[in-house]
Design a protein around this motif. Structure first.
Motif: not given
Length: 107
Positions: A70-82
């Protein structure tokens, strides 16, 4: 990009973030449940030879990987967060299986 498009995109992005976070929280609950059930049941089966460090690490790993994703994907697109949360979920499940396979050798 106009202000109208920005305001329309912001709620959609927040909704996708929440949906991804909740969906992966449900998926991460599996390895966490297995680790907690091992923490409760395993000592009753083996008695004083319990590898406590392994049981505690097994409980901490799914939580740490979920929060880290969650912390690493905070400022990323939904695809990269997924992708980040999916990789963490794969690691959590692999480490759960490795812990199960390793536990008998630690006794």
């Amino acid at each position: 990009m106009s202000d109208e498009q920005n305001t329309a995109a912001a709620p959609a992005g927040r909704t996708a973030t929440w949906i991804i976070a909740v969906a992966f929280a449900i998926l991460y609950a599996g390895p966490l449940f297995w680790a907690v059930s091992d923490l409760v049941e395993y000592p009753a089966q083996v008695g004083g030879r319990t590898p406590w460090w392994l049981l505690i690490v097994a409980v901490a790993i799914p939580v740490a990987l979920y929060v880290g994703g969650l912390l690493l994907g905070r400022a990323r697109t939904p695809v990269l967060r997924t992708i980040l949360l999916g990789a963490g979920l794969c690691a959590a499940n692999a480490l759960t299986i490795a812990g199960i396979a390793l536990a008998p050798f630690l006794l």
